[in-house]
Design an enzyme around this catalytic site. Structure first.
Site, PDB file in Angstrom:
ATOM      1  N   ASP A 499      74.860  23.449  65.454  1.00 40.85           N
ATOM      2  CA  ASP A 499      73.982  24.206  66.516  1.00 40.85           C
ATOM      3  C   ASP A 499      74.030  24.266  67.762  1.00 40.85           C
ATOM      4  O   ASP A 499      73.717  25.048  68.783  1.00 40.85           O
ATOM      5  CB  ASP A 499      72.485  23.423  66.194  1.00 40.85           C
TER       6      ASP A 499
HETATM    7  C1  GLC Z   1      69.656  20.195  69.655  1.00 45.34           C
HETATM    8  C2  GLC Z   1      70.380  19.140  69.009  1.00 45.34           C
HETATM    9  C3  GLC Z   1      70.964  19.507  67.553  1.00 45.34           C
HETATM   10  C4  GLC Z   1      70.010  20.112  66.802  1.00 45.34           C
HETATM   11  C5  GLC Z   1      69.206  21.110  67.468  1.00 45.34           C
HETATM   12  C6  GLC Z   1      68.123  21.888  66.715  1.00 45.34           C
HETATM   13  O1  GLC Z   1      70.718  21.303  69.951  1.00 45.34           O
HETATM   14  O2  GLC Z   1      71.417  18.516  69.629  1.00 45.34           O
HETATM   15  O3  GLC Z   1      71.472  18.432  66.841  1.00 45.34           O
HETATM   16  O4  GLC Z   1      70.642  20.723  65.589  1.00 45.34           O
HETATM   17  O5  GLC Z   1      68.846  20.858  68.624  1.00 45.34           O
HETATM   18  O6  GLC Z   1      67.596  22.915  67.390  1.00 45.34           O
HETATM   19  C1  GLC Z   2      70.824  18.885  63.117  1.00 39.93           C
HETATM   20  C2  GLC Z   2      70.141  20.303  62.613  1.00 39.93           C
HETATM   21  C3  GLC Z   2      71.043  20.977  61.759  1.00 39.93           C
HETATM   22  C4  GLC Z   2      72.471  21.219  62.358  1.00 39.93           C
HETATM   23  C5  GLC Z   2      73.012  19.808  62.663  1.00 39.93           C
HETATM   24  C6  GLC Z   2      74.379  19.973  63.682  1.00 39.93           C
HETATM   25  O1  GLC Z   2      70.966  17.969  62.336  1.00 39.93           O
HETATM   26  O2  GLC Z   2      69.003  19.750  61.992  1.00 39.93           O
HETATM   27  O3  GLC Z   2      70.419  22.025  61.378  1.00 39.93           O
HETATM   28  O4  GLC Z   2      73.324  21.502  61.560  1.00 39.93           O
HETATM   29  O5  GLC Z   2      72.115  19.257  63.682  1.00 39.93           O
HETATM   30  O6  GLC Z   2      74.168  20.780  64.701  1.00 39.93           O
END
Ligand code: GLC
Ligand code: GLC
Length: 836
Positions: A499
């Site tokens: 993400d």
């Molecule tokens: C933030 C976190 C990430 C997560 C995302 C969800 O970017 O660092 O881990 O997946 O929020 O929106």
């Molecule tokens: C968080 C989010 C997931 C994402 C991951 C890596 O766990 O929930 O959707 O893939 O972060 O960013």
């Protein structure tokens, strides 16, 4: 250092001191009424949706950290001494303390000056209510006179509004407390039941209730009356004085507190039940009398009456124990490794069920306000629970598919209450739709239920757009095919699984969301990770399409035959070899300028974990040694004693072209922490090239039960996975954060059960193909698959030079046990592994 121990026989973790490094929590509830509970009784409850139907208040990020909960206060009426049997919120020293977190319940037992308190918290099956089952025992030589106070603080339903909109909310709070002294006939159980009914007078049809099984001496519902001016929950005035004020909340902060006076003879014990529940009335039966504002309690009365009975509570607890026993019996193992047994048989499976219920919504790190059900999250979670609750997995799949977009993409999140996509976050995470393919495939392999592929499901929840589920999967593939970049690799969009790799975002404004800000044209940045995922997804489509081709008679859509998916997978593989291979490992992506990431050409972020895992899982480079090369690079550059970091070297400075990933200090979160979710991909990849020792070694490095011994470093609960462990670039290397709600649970479960132990559902039967450590002599497993019990014994055999699979005495070719004839209850399987 440990703060407790595992009691595997009881399926419990026993915490032996209240001051754990962080609140160590558990979950209550199985279906619609849920709660979080810490080892000191902190936490809160909600109905279905932690944001929109929050029953009780909790203060995130408070000091002390864990504030708000299901509190009991005791007061020795003779000495005036007060304490809490769960330690919080008074934090008065106890003579003994123990918290047992079990499957869907928590029991806290403590002693103070010869008074033993035993409190069992749980949510009975199919009930919208939690039980606090309190037993007090007098172990003194003399009689003890106790004041007992219960305490909860009500949230005004919408947890976001509740913590921000004070100009309104300080006026709306309302409660109802039926008279303590009303006629015992009929109204008896309602005496002193506290009803929280804020906004019930207008558009809400629901209310909360807090009931007690014993006659009351008093109650309170106004927070400032109970606590007293300028006081906190650690020393409420009412508790200190031993006398409730029978306060009625008008606005401000409604609470619920009961006061009981208990006289216990030496050796005597007394049990008291509290119920904290939720109830909804229909619009035309809200009030009684109809033209009043008084809650019509006819519907809820029978529930309260039933569950205030001790026998009924005992029975409900037994039912809950049975329920979990049954769920966890679907797959059990006996291996030479205790940590593996414990996680597979108990805690990892339990955590998978919790992620099924919560997705990423409510934990001690997820406030219950911010995020609904993630599309990719829920789809991946399903991989870990589909064999436990296949019917509910079916429903989840169809719910997810109904939020898919017409173009094949997906809403990134949806609300569990409305089951609608969340417009604020929107779509454009280009990996999302493929997880639906993987999840559907897992469901069909597990259950053999082909009918789901024909199930009519709408797009974007719009009536009239219904198409068979299989057509949804086709659009998922199509979505990527329509979004290929300059190297014929998938465009990344806002982000892929990572993400925080926001290559089209270029954000320079504080507070801007990295996930929803897109200011590049999006036609250049590509993802090798999605390429690997796409190939995996196509491999499933080849098989699903051939099922559909032979089972479904009419296809009211443009059906693609298996060959189509085969060809697309091959083309993508070509693209990966042309632009996605860096010479020693797979590259990660191309940025908005067309420059590679995860390459030797970079100063930082030279190698990433995701493409090494997913591309090898898809079979890339297995034959020509490139897979081995990539995994050796993982070992050399990414592996640490605490797990495998996400990338290396970590980004030392913020970079506009990379987005959130470079916003984190080195070693945290996506910037090179051990992002545990992606570790099992490497374990699986290692089994794909047959390296069982290495796969299992990685498995053990992040296994919470192994890490229990270093709890002072790890700090999170030793019975569940956390999302991250600080990486080697971080000053706190080894410290975990964000426990419970993470795709780590399902993927580790898949890695150990399906790839290392090698017991894997396929379309044609259960496959047994272990890739276990070389020093194991074997293991045993029991797996319920499509209604049949498989008793599996794997053993190393000096006499055989190759692997042999013997099913009910018959030697079988290959690894897949054919589906047994209808009516078969049990199948006995022996797998002989050749000696190393
Ligand atoms: C933030 C976190 C990430 C997560 C995302 C969800 O970017 O660092 O881990 O997946 O929020 O929106
Ligand atoms: C968080 C989010 C997931 C994402 C991951 C890596 O766990 O929930 O959707 O893939 O972060 O960013």
């Amino acid at each position: 250092m440990r703060f407790g121990y595992f009691d595997d026989k009881s399926r419990e973790y026993v915490i032996t001191r209240p001051d754990t490094p962080l609140p160590w929590i558990n979950y209550l509830g199985t279906d619609s009424f849920f709660g979080l509970i810490s080892n000191t009784a902190g936490g809160y409850s909600f109905y279905k949706d932690a944001r929109l139907r929050r029953l009780t208040r909790y203060r995130y990020n408070n000091a002390p950290l864990d504030m708000g909960g299901r509190y009991i206060y005791l007061r020795d009426a003779d000495s005036g001494e007060i304490w809490s049997p769960s330690w919080m919120p008074t934090r008065v020293d106890l003579d003994s303390y123990e918290c047992r977190h079990g499957m869907g319940y928590t029991v806290i037992t403590s002693k103070k000056k010869g008074v033993e308190a035993h409190i069992r918290y749980f949510v009975p099956l199919n009930l919208e209510c939690e039980v606090w089952d309190v037993t007090l025992a007098n172990e003194r030589e003399d009689e003890v006179n106790l004041d007992l106070f219960s305490a909860v603080e009500f949230a005004l339903w919408d947890a976001w509004d509740d913590s921000t909109n004070f100009q309104r909310n300080f006026n709306t709070g309302e409660v109802e407390v039926p008279d303590l002294h009303i006629d015992p006939d009929g109204g008896d159980v309602l005496r002193g039941t506290i009803f929280h009914k804020t906004e019930y007078r207008e558009r809400r049809n629901h209310f909360a209730y807090f009931a007690c099984s014993e006659p009351l001496n008093g109650f309170d519902t106004q927070r400032d009356a109970f606590l007293g001016p300028n006081r906190g929950w650690d020393r409420p005035l009412v508790v200190e004085s031993g006398q409730s004020k029978n306060s009625i909340a008008h606005g401000w902060q409604p609470i619920g507190s009961h006061h009981l006076k208990l006289h216990l003879k030496p050796g005597e014990a007394k049990r008291v039940i509290f119920l904290l529940g939720y109830h909804e009335n229909s619009t035309n039966e809200k009030f009684d009398p109809a033209d009043s504002n008084t809650i019509n309690k006819a519907g809820v009365l029978p529930v309260i009456r039933e569950f205030l009975s001790l026998d009924r509570v005992d029975k409900a607890f037994e039912e809950l124990r049975e329920y979990w026993k049954e769920l966890l019996s679907k797959f059990t193992v006996v291996t030479p490794d205790e940590d593996t047994n414990r996680m597979v048989n108990i805690w990892n499976a339990y955590q998978c069920m919790i992620t099924f219920n919560m997705s990423r919504s409510a934990s001690y790190f997820e406030s219950g306000i911010g995020r609904g059900m993630g599309f990719r999250d829920s789809a991946q979670d399903l991989l870990g629970f589909v064999h436990i609750v296949p019917e509910r997995a079916r429903e989840r799949l169809l719910d997810l598919a109904a939020t898919q977009l017409i173009n094949g993409g997906a809403f990134h999140q949806y609300s569990p209450l409305t089951k609608r996509g969340n417009n604020d976050v929107g779509s454009g995470f280009n990996d999302d739709p493929h997880w639906l393919v993987l999840a559907t495939a897992a469901y069909v392999k597990e259950t053999g239920d082909l009918s789901i592929l024909d199930e009519m499901v709408p797009y974007e929840n719009q009536r009239g757009t219904e198409m068979p589920l299989f057509e949804h999967l086709q659009r998922a593939i199509q979505y990527t095919l329509e979004r290929l970049g300059p190297h014929q690799l998938p465009l990344i969009g806002r982000a892929d699984w990572n993400d925080c790799l926001n290559l089209n975002c270029f954000s320079d404004t504080p507070g801007q969301s990295f996930q929803t800000t897109t200011n590049q044209d999006g036609n250049t940045a590509e993802s090798v990770m999605i390429a690997g995922l796409f190939i995996l997804s196509c491999q499933e489509m080849v098989q699903l399409a051939s099922i559909v081709a032979s089972h479904t008679v009419t296809k009211a859509y443009d059906f693609h035959a298996p060959e189509f998916y085969l060809e697309k997978a091959q083309q993508m593989e070509q693209a990966v070899w042309q632009a996605g291979w860096d010479g020693e490992w797979f590259r990660r992506a191309y940025d908005a300028f067309g420059e590679p990431l995860g390459s030797r050409l970079n100063d930082e972020g030279q190698i990433f974990i995701e493409p090494q895992g997913l591309c090898v899982m898809a079979g890339l480079g297995v034959e020509d040694g490139k897979a081995r090369q990539a995994l050796d690079a993982v070992r050399d550059r990414l592996a640490t004693p605490h797990g495998v970091v996400l990338l290396n070297p970590a980004y030392s400075r913020y970079q506009l072209r990379l987005g959130e990933i470079s916003s984190y200090p080195p070693g945290y979160k996506e910037n090179a922490s051990i992002f545990c979710h992606s570790n099992p991909w490497i374990m699986i990849a290692e089994t794909v090239i047959g390296r069982g020792d290495r796969a299992f070694d990685y498995y053990k490095r992040i296994n919470p039960s192994v890490r229990e011994a270093i709890s002072e470093v790890h700090r999170c609960e030793p019975y569940v996975y956390a999302q991250t462990i600080a990486g080697k670039d971080a000053p706190t290397h080894g410290e975990a954060k964000n426990s419970w709600l993470t795709g780590t649970a399902s993927w580790n479960y898949v890695a150990i059960t399906q790839y290392i132990l090698g017991i894997k559902p396929t379309y044609n039967g259960l496959s047994i193909h272990p890739v276990i450590p070389s020093d194991w002599q074997g293991f045993e497993a029991k797996r319920i698959f499509r209604g049949v019990v498989y008793n599996i014994k794997v053993e190393r055999c000096s006499s055989s030079s190759s692997t042999r699979l013997i099913v009910d005495g018959q030697l079988i070719e290959g690894y897949v046990i054919p589906i047994p004839p209808e009516g078969t209850l049990e199948v006995n399987v022996v797998m002989e592994l050749a000696e190393n």
